[in-house]
Design an enzyme around this catalytic site. Structure first.
Site, short mmCIF file in Angstrom:
data_model
loop_
_atom_site.label_atom_id
_atom_site.label_comp_id
_atom_site.label_asym_id
_atom_site.label_seq_id
_atom_site.Cartn_x
_atom_site.Cartn_y
_atom_site.Cartn_z
N CYS A 1 0.82 -1.20 0.00
CA CYS A 1 0.00 0.00 0.00
C CYS A 1 0.86 1.25 0.00
CB CYS A 1 -0.95 0.01 1.20
SG CYS A 1 -2.47 -0.90 0.89
N HIS B 1 0.73 5.39 3.03
CA HIS B 1 -0.21 4.27 3.00
C HIS B 1 -1.46 4.68 2.22
CE1 HIS B 1 -1.93 0.53 4.37
NE2 HIS B 1 -2.90 1.12 5.05
#
Length: 233
Positions: free
Chosen positions: A95, A172
């Site tokens: 991510c 993220h």
């Protein structure tokens, strides 16, 4: 034990769309940049929008909030429809700077809207993992070479040089999607989806922006926020 490590993809709609095309997604939906949270900038985004990916920094303030949020939900509970496709994240960097898991969350929860090409790798993965638990889906993705190879190819196609596979990424990506009348935050690092309240196909983007602004307000000194929206092409 830490899972496999994948190179992070760049937060770039061109890279994202090419990656999804290689996985067999028909380009009737495309990711576009969200240039700002103001209404005039949101107005230039093609509608409808069916998902938004938010990039944000992992900071001490965020980690404190994340822990408090998790404890509150565990004690008070929340409603989460069984229709939500959710998977855990065990792949490091998946991510970071834009994540395959975020993309899977965005597409998997919009299968009624998107179209797949014949023989689509992504469609095959979603069909094979539909009855799995979030943890089982994560493990299945770790060993799904067809997606991993495409991911690594795309990671080298961005406008900036791909970092080392061992380089720590403190950014993220999460997916924000509409499922059964509610807005869900899907983050594979969290134990469950987060229900952010009611939404609709027509108001999804504006409702997502409210959530994004809360992320930014929690870290007012941070500038490393970015968002891309999956909209009708």
């Amino acid at each position: 034990m830490e899972g496999q490590r994948w190179l992070p993809l760049e937060a770039n709609p061109e890279v994202t769309n090419q990656f999804l095309k290689q996985l067999g997604l028909h380009p009737n939906w495309q990711f576009v940049d969200v240039y700002g949270m103001e209404s005039e900038l949101l107005s230039i985004i093609p509608r409808p929008v069916c998902a938004v990916l938010l990039l944000f920094p992992i900071t001490e303030k965020y980690e404190v909030f994340r822990t408090e949020e998790e404890e509150k939900i565990k004690s008070q509970g929340q409603d989460v429809t069984s229709s939500v496709y959710f998977m855990k994240q065990t792949i490091s960097n998946a991510c970071g700077t834009i994540g395959t898991i975020g993309l899977i969350h965005a597409i998997a929860n919009n299968k009624d809207k998107v179209h797949f090409e014949s023989g689509s790798t992504l469609k095959k993965f979603l069909e094979e993992s539909v009855s799995m638990s979030p943890e089982e889906r994560a493990k299945y993705l770790e060993n799904y070479d067809a997606i991993r190879v495409t991911h690594e190819t795309s990671a080298h196609e961005g406008q900036t040089e791909a970092p080392s596979i061992d380089e720590k990424v403190d950014l993220h990506f999460i997916a924000l999607v509409h499922v059964d009348g509610h807005l869900y935050e899907l983050d594979g690092w969290k134990p469950f989806p987060i229900n952010h309240g009611k939404t609709s196909d027509e108001t999804l983007l504006e409702d997502v922006i409210k959530v994004c602004k809360k992320f930014m307000e929690r870290d007012p000194d941070e500038l490393r926020f970015n968002a891309i929206a999956l909209s009708a092409a």
